[in-house]
Each structure stands twice: as structure tokens, then as C-alpha cells.
Design an enzyme around this catalytic site. Structure first.
Site, PDB file in Angstrom:
ATOM      1  N   LYS A 123     -20.054 -20.243 -10.629  1.00 33.91           N
ATOM      2  CA  LYS A 123     -19.342 -20.091 -11.900  1.00 33.91           C
ATOM      3  C   LYS A 123     -17.892 -19.683 -11.640  1.00 33.91           C
ATOM      4  CE  LYS A 123     -19.885 -20.283 -16.389  1.00 33.91           C
ATOM      5  NZ  LYS A 123     -20.818 -19.522 -17.200  1.00 33.91           N
ATOM      6  N   TYR A 151       0.858  -1.185   0.000  1.00 37.88           N
ATOM      7  CA  TYR A 151       0.000   0.000   0.000  1.00 37.88           C
ATOM      8  C   TYR A 151       0.895   1.236   0.000  1.00 37.88           C
ATOM      9  CZ  TYR A 151      -4.348   2.552   0.735  1.00 37.88           C
ATOM     10  OH  TYR A 151      -5.417   3.377   0.585  1.00 37.88           O
TER      11      TYR A 151
END
Length: 750
Positions: A92, A37
Site C-alpha cells: 500500500k 542532527y
């Protein structure tokens, strides 16, 4: 009822849902955080600002697909809404990851306005490398896909259309080859003018079928030129000049029927009316337009395919979309075009014509598959599909000019795909399939335990074993009814079984010089210990193997087995091993459960027995004997014991690859082991032998609880007959896995 309960429990147990986000970079230290970060993250941001294509270099974009739905046409359920369709979209994502290592975010758009869906997806293009549209009703799905493909520079693929079309067309090509017909000469009837039906018709035409020979039907009948009722622009494109009006009319003389409509849409008479060697793809879900039994009862020359796994020739979209996206992503394709879809069709058709490997046959109960009327499409679990379809799609993308990062060495690319298919998660499926080839009678002394009953149900459903439950019949049957399980297996109550007296007599014979009386033997067998009763079943041949321990401490389970069955006479004792499954591989660890402070001889015995078990799994064993010393770096009685064990293994099993003594990191880090050039191991060790129970037990439990490894075991080694022990914290999956291991063990001892 049981299946509903199982499904709801599967989705709700532990972490809710089926997916999670996992970091691919370390974030353990302050330095890691500063790189992940602020301030370090600014550097890739600035590079991407200068060159947006660098997003593929510095972010997950290149391997990230959005599964997008508004829930208006969820398979088998209809318009249930965006949020209700979320479990399907997560599923999926699971399939993308499982079959092709493609990451997925599922996006459920809460609008039935197609322009809203288009706008959402367009705005999110910076995030994703590809878009998989899913479960969106027709005709809106056509409009959405067309608009997105016009305006976006990443692949957009509506799987309900093209996935079904690609798989079924591959099957069609092979079926036509079998009956010696050419696609340009056949008459095709497509019933169902939704997303899949329109795509099937269009793909067949693009591959050579004549448009005038492709007749599409919907609930109003044939789609013909001039029809106005129930029409749209997509149906109009497939309208034909004909005087025929009904499905019955269309089926007369037809060579091929493609059904994506409803149960029972095709009658036996329609099948009779078709041309010689008819090809019927009845893909309505969950029940086909006509079943293979019904069609074959009318005529024997029919070739059938359905969407069902319990019939030959299953048209399953999982054979397509993971691999199509894999190939498209790997060349950074700007679209999935007709050439890429055609390449997928040809690759799947060719794969079905190749010799089917044993690994695939084992996945389906050792059934043999060879190209023919009952095998015109590869099986969904065929691992070769990734290696065939993805490269074909990637090559087609390059050849058609839509690949922005062409692959320079296709052979190396295929090797990289093979690396995605690590054996870790496949190992248990292999073991289960091996068990299914010859299921054995398995006794469960804890027959009234809820987890055992659930596991027994799964074991029967999968065909892994023939469970026998021990317990009070009334209580067991009441528990089965209360749980809503459709479980019909033998239940034996020792209180009134005809086997009880014979078992008591045998126990008395075995233990009379160990202080046991006949009356005590009767009490043990009848009331006190179901583990003694179950062990006696295995001893006397009334069961092939025993699995117990979910309700008891380890010694309470193993002691009866040792008293009744005993160890193999040539061994010093029994030993325990765990199979530890990691994301990237498998390790076998021993002894982790039995031998507290083994001698060098016992360590050698553990290593040899572990290697024998590993070979049953068709894995070539390589053994590392662990210590706190590396090859004599420390001279101590504990290290000398391990060194001696290595020498004994080499004497007793000269063909077994074994090295030691070595430290744990030397065994598992190849770069360290290569520093010892004298090592005789031909590859990284996969069996780790611990110097004592203290280290072995602590290590496997830490790896399981903190290291993310799946622990399968304990696998008991050295018994005269196969007995295996559960852990008190095991869940249903653990029990099923251990049942499969126990059956394979019984098969080998037989």
C-alpha cells in the site's frame, strides 16, 4: 506455481521487502551532519515547540501517512495476523508513493482489541499527516474509525470502506447516466455487510438514493427491521421495513446490485429477475459474485463492473486513496469528510466521460476507450486521476471548512501535481506498451539460461514479444519444468533443425572470401555458435529481432551479428547507447559500448542515430556533444574533433537541436548553460554524446552503480536488422526491458 515463485522472489530479492527510507537532505560533510542532527536540529525543535504547526514546515509530517492494520481482514486471506499482513501494508505504501508521491510508514498493531489500535494511533498523531486504516475486520473497523475521527485532528480514512465505495459509486453514477435512471428512483441491493458493503450503501444514500430503496444482505439474508440474528449497530442503521428475506427476493426488480461478498453469490436467474438495464458491480475478490460472461449470457442489457483487471470496468481502489490523501494533505485537512468523498466520486465519474488520451490506451495494448457500457470508470493507470481527484478533494476541504492551509492558486497547484509525474519511471511502461501493440518474433540464442527463461515467461505474460528459444530441446524443457514455469514457446535445436543446412549454406556464401569453408560454416551453425544461428534467423526472416549476451562477453555477441546481418551500408559503423533513468528525468548516453576512438564523422553519426531512436519513444531529442572544453575555451585536437562533429550534425540534420562542445556540468545544469546565451537549445539536453568510449563507458557505469540511475541498454544503433545485446550482469527485469526496446526497434524498421 510460477506465479508463487515470482511473487516470493520479487519480495525477497536484493533489499528485502518493498520500501526504504531515503534522506531528502544532503548528509555528506561535517557541516551537513551538524545541521541534520546536533547541534543544528535544535533550532527547528524550538520553533515547533513555540508553534506546533511548524512541524509541517520543518519535518516530513505533512507528506507522511501511516498505513495501520492489525491483519484481521487481509484482502482475500482473512485473519492472518499483523505480521503476516505486513507485505500488503508495504505494498500500500508503494502505491501511495507511485501514484501520488505520498510517503508511508506501515504500522502493524499486534492486537485484535480495537481499543488497543485506537490508543496506538492516537499516541502517534504527532508523527503523521494522515492515517489510512487497512484490512481491519468489521464491525471493529467502524468503531475504530469513528473514535479516531472524533479524537484526532488529522485525516483518518478506512480505505476498505470508503475507497471501494467511492470508486464503485463513481461507476454507478455513469452507468445510471447511460441507462437514463435517477439515483433517487432506483432500487439497490448490496450483498455483503462488511466494511465495504456498509460504506457503499451509506455513500449511495448520501448522494441521493432513498434509504428504503437500499436493501442490504449478508449471509443470513436481508437485513430488515426487527432482525436479531447476526446484527450489529452498523447493520441496524441500514435495516429496512420489508417482508422479503433472501437475496433472491431482493434481486427481483432491482436496478443495481453491489457485491462485496463471495464468488457465485449471484445466479443467472437473479440477473433475469432484475429490472431493465440492470447494473451489476460484482466486486468479490478474486472471483466475482457472477462473471460478465455468465451475466451477459442471460441478458444483453446488463452493465457490469468487477474488481478484476481482465474485465472491463475494474473497480480498483488505487483510483482513490492516493489522490484523496494527496488533496487532503496539501490543504492540511483536519479530516476527510463526506463532501471530500463526494468530490472524489464526481471527479472520477467526470474523468471517465472525457476523451481517453492515447497514453492511457497504449497502457492497455492500444485498446480504444470511450464512455459507454464497457468504460464507466477510468483505468487505474490513467495519469489524469491525480490531476482531477486531488484538486477536487482539496477544493471540497476548503469549501467545507476543514482545510487549515487553503490553496490560493488552484491552477498552480495542478501544475505542481503534474511535476510529480516525472516521465522517468513511465518511459519503460510506454516502451512496453508500444511493443505490446505489435509483438514481434524474438530469438534468444541462450535459450537454456535460467534468467532468459524467466524473462521469456514474463514477456509472454505481458504480450511484449513471441519468444523463440535456441538450445538442446530436452535440456531446455527440463529446465522449464524444474523452474515450474508455464512456458509454451518454440524451441529450436540447431543440431537437428530443418533450418540448419540452409543457414550453413548462407553463412558460407557470406563468408567464403573471409576464409570460411562450407564444413566450417556447418560446424558454426550446428554446434559452435548459437549467436550465428540466431542472427541467421533474423537475416532470413524467421525471426524479427535477436536478444543475446547474458552468458557471453560483448564482442562474442556482436561479432556474429555483424558477420551475418551487418551494419546499414550508408553508415561508417554501429554504435551503442544507454538510456539512464533517474528519479527526475532521463538521459540517453552514446557511444558507451562500441566506438573506441571515433572520428568527428563517427561522432556526428552517433548523435543522429541516437536522436532517431529517442524520437521512437516520442521524446523530442536535444543533443549535447561533450568535451573538457566549453565552446572553444580550450583549443586541442580532442576538443576540435567534437567541435567539428557539431558542425557535421548541423549540416546533415539541420532540424536536430544540437550544441557543443561543452563540459558535462554545462549540459546537465541549466543555470550553467543559460550563461551561454548563444546556445540554440530550446531546453535542457537529453542526449549526451561522449568524445570516446573511454569516457562514455566509465560515466554510465558510475552513474548506474553509484548515482542510482537505472541503466537500460545497450541499445545497438546502425544494424541492418534489429539486434540487441544484454550485459552479463543483467537481471530478469533488464532482459524484459531490452526485449521491449528490441520489439519497438523492429516495429520501426518494418
Amino acid at each position: 506455481m510460477a506465479k508463487k515463485i515470482d511473487a516470493l522472489e520479487y519480495h525477497s530479492m536484493g533489499r528485502k521487502g518493498k520500501i526504504e527510507v531515503v534522506s531528502t537532505k544532503p548528509c555528506l560533510t561535517a557541516r551537513d551532519l551538524s545541521l541534520a542532527y546536533t547541534p543544528g536540529v535544535a533550532e527547528p525543535c524550538l520553533e515547533i515547540e513555540k508553534n506546533p504547526e511548524d512541524a509541517y514546515k520543518y519535518t516530513a509530517k505533512g507528506n507522511l501517512v501511516a498505513v495501520v492494520s492489525n491483519g484481521t481482514a487481509v484482502l482475500g486471506l482473512g485473519n492472518i495476523g499483523a505480521i503476516a499482513g505486513k507485505p500488503v501494508m508495504e505494498g500500500k505504501g508503494v502505491l501511495f508513493k507511485r501514484f501520488a508521491d505520498v510517503d508511508v510508514f506501515d504500522l502493524e498493531v499486534n492486537s485484535e482489541n480495537p481499543d488497543d489500535v485506537i490508543k496506538v494511533v492516537q499516541l502517534l498523531e504527532p508523527t503523521f499527516g494522515g492515517i489510512n486504516l487497512e484490512d481491519i475486520k468489521a464491525p471493529e473497523c467502524f468503531y475504530i474509525e469513528e473514535e479516531l475521527k472524533k479524537t484526532m485532528n488529522i485525516p483518518v480514512f478506512h480505505d476498505d470502506q470508503h475507497g471501494t465505495a467511492i470508486i464503485s459509486t463513481a461507476a454507478l453514477i455513469n452507468a445510471l447516466m447511460l441507462v437514463n435512471k435517477k439515483i433517487e428512483n432506483i432500487r439497490i441491493v448490496v450483498n455483503g455487510a462488511g466494511a465495504a458493503g456498509v460504506a457503499c450503501a451509506n455513500l449511495a444514500i448520501s448522494l441521493g438514493a432513498r434509504q428504503q430503496n437500499v436493501m442490504m444482505c449478508d449471509t443470513k439474508g436481508i437485513i430488515y427491521k426487527g432482525r436479531t440474528e447476526g446484527m450489529n449497530v452498523y447493520k441496524e442503521r441500514l435495516a429496512v421495513e420489508t417482508e422479503l428475506r433472501t437475496l433472491e427476493d431482493a434481486m427481483k426488480g432491482a436496478d443495481v446490485f453491489i457485491g462485496v461478498s463471495a464468488k457465485g453469490a449471484v445466479t443467472p436467474q437473479m440477473v433475469r429477475d432484475m429490472a431493465k438495464d440492470p447494473i451489476i458491480m460484482a466486486m468479490a475478490n478474486p472471483d466475482p459474485e457472477i462473471t460478465p460472461e455468465e451475466a451477459l449470457a442471460v441478458r444483453s442489457d446488463v452493465i457490469m463492473a468487477t474488481g478484476r483487471s481482465d474485465y472491463p470496468n475494474q473497480v480498483n481502489n488505487v483510483l482513490g486513496f492516493p489522490f484523496i490523501f494527496r488533496g487532503a494533505l496539501d490543504v492540511r485537512a483536519s479530516t476527510i469528510n463526506e463532501e471530500m468523498k463526494a468530490a472524489a466520486v464526481r471527479a472520477l465519474a467526470e474523468l471517465a466521460r472525457e476523451d481517453c488520451p492515447d497514453s492511457v490506451c497504449r497502457a492497455y495494448g492500444n485498446e480504444k476507450f470511450s464512455f459507454g457500457r464497457n468504460y464507466i470508470i477510468p483505468k487505474p493507470f490513467d495519469p489524469r486521476a491525480l490531476l482531477k481527484v486531488a484538486p477536487a478533494v482539496a477544493q471540497a476541504a476548503m469549501d467545507s471548512g476543514v482545510a487549515r492551509q487553503p490553496i490560493e492558486d488552484m491552477e498552480k497547484y495542478v501544475e505542481s501535481l503534474e511535476a510529480l509525474q516525472g516521465k522517468a519511471k513511465e518511459t519503460m511502461r510506454f516502451i512496453i506498451n508500444k511493443a505490446k501493440c505489435d509483438p514481434k518474433k524474438m530469438v534468444f540464442p541462450e535459450g537454456d539460461n535460467e534468467k532468459i527463461l524467466k524473462a521469456a515467461y514474463t514477456i509472454v505474460e505481458e504480450g511484449i514479444a513471441q519468444p523463440i528459444l535456441i538450445g538442446n530441446r530436452a535440456k531446455v524443457e527440463a529446465k522449464i519444468a524444474e523452474m515450474g514455469l508455464d512456458l509454451n514457446v518454440p524451441i529450436i535445436d540447431p543440431e537437428n533443425s530443418e533450418l540448419t543446412e540452409g543457414y550453413a549454406q548462407e553463412l558460407y556464401r557470406l563468408r567464403q572470401r573471409k576464409g570460411i569453408t562450407l564444413s566450417e560454416a556447418r560446424r558454426i551453425i550446428r554446434r559452435k555458435s548459437r549467436n550465428h544461428f540466431g542472427s541467421m534467423m533474423v537475416r532470413m526472416g524467421d525471426a524479427d529481432t535477436l536478444l543475446s549476451g547474458i552468458d557471453a562477453h560483448y564482442p562474442e555477441t556482436i561479432r556474429p551479428a555483424l558477420e551475418v546481418i551487418g551494419k546499414q551500408p550508408q553508415l561508417t559503423g554501429v554504435h551503442g547507447m544507454y538510456m539512464m533513468i533517474f528519479k527526475k528525468g532521463i538521459y540517453f548516453m552514446a557511444d558507451t559500448t562500441v566506438e573506441i576512438d571515433p572520428t568527428a564523422e563517427e561522432l556526428a553519426e552517433t548523435a543522429i542515430l541516437a536522436a532517431e531512436k529517442v524520437r521512437l519513444l516520442e521524446i523530442e531529442p536535444r543533443v549535447a556533444m561533450l568535451s573538457f572544453s566549453n565552446f572553444g575555451s580550450v583549443s586541442h585536437e580532442l576538443t576540435l574533433k567534437v567541435k567539428k562533429a557539431v558542425e557535421l550534425v548541423k549540416q546533415k540534420a539541420p532540424d536536430l537541436e544540437v550544441e557543443g562542445e561543452m563540459q558535462a556540468d554545462t549540459a546537465v545544469v541549466p543555470e550553467i548553460l543559460t550563461n551561454y546565451s548563444f546556445s540554440t537549445l530550446t531546453g535542457p539536453p537529453n542526449i549526451l554524446i561522449f568524445p570516446d568510449l573511454n569516457s562514455g563507458n566509465i560515466c554510465y557505469k558510475l552513474l548506474h552503480r553509484l548515482g542510482g540511475a537505472e541503466a537500460i541498454g545497450p541499445i545497438l544503433m546502425g544494424m541492418k536488422k534489429p539486434v540487441h545485446v544484454l550485459q552479463r550482469g543483467d537481471d530478469v527485469t533488464d532482459i524484459v526491458n531490452m526485449a521491449a526496446i528490441a520489439v519497438v526497434d523492429a516495429q520501426s524498421q518494418e
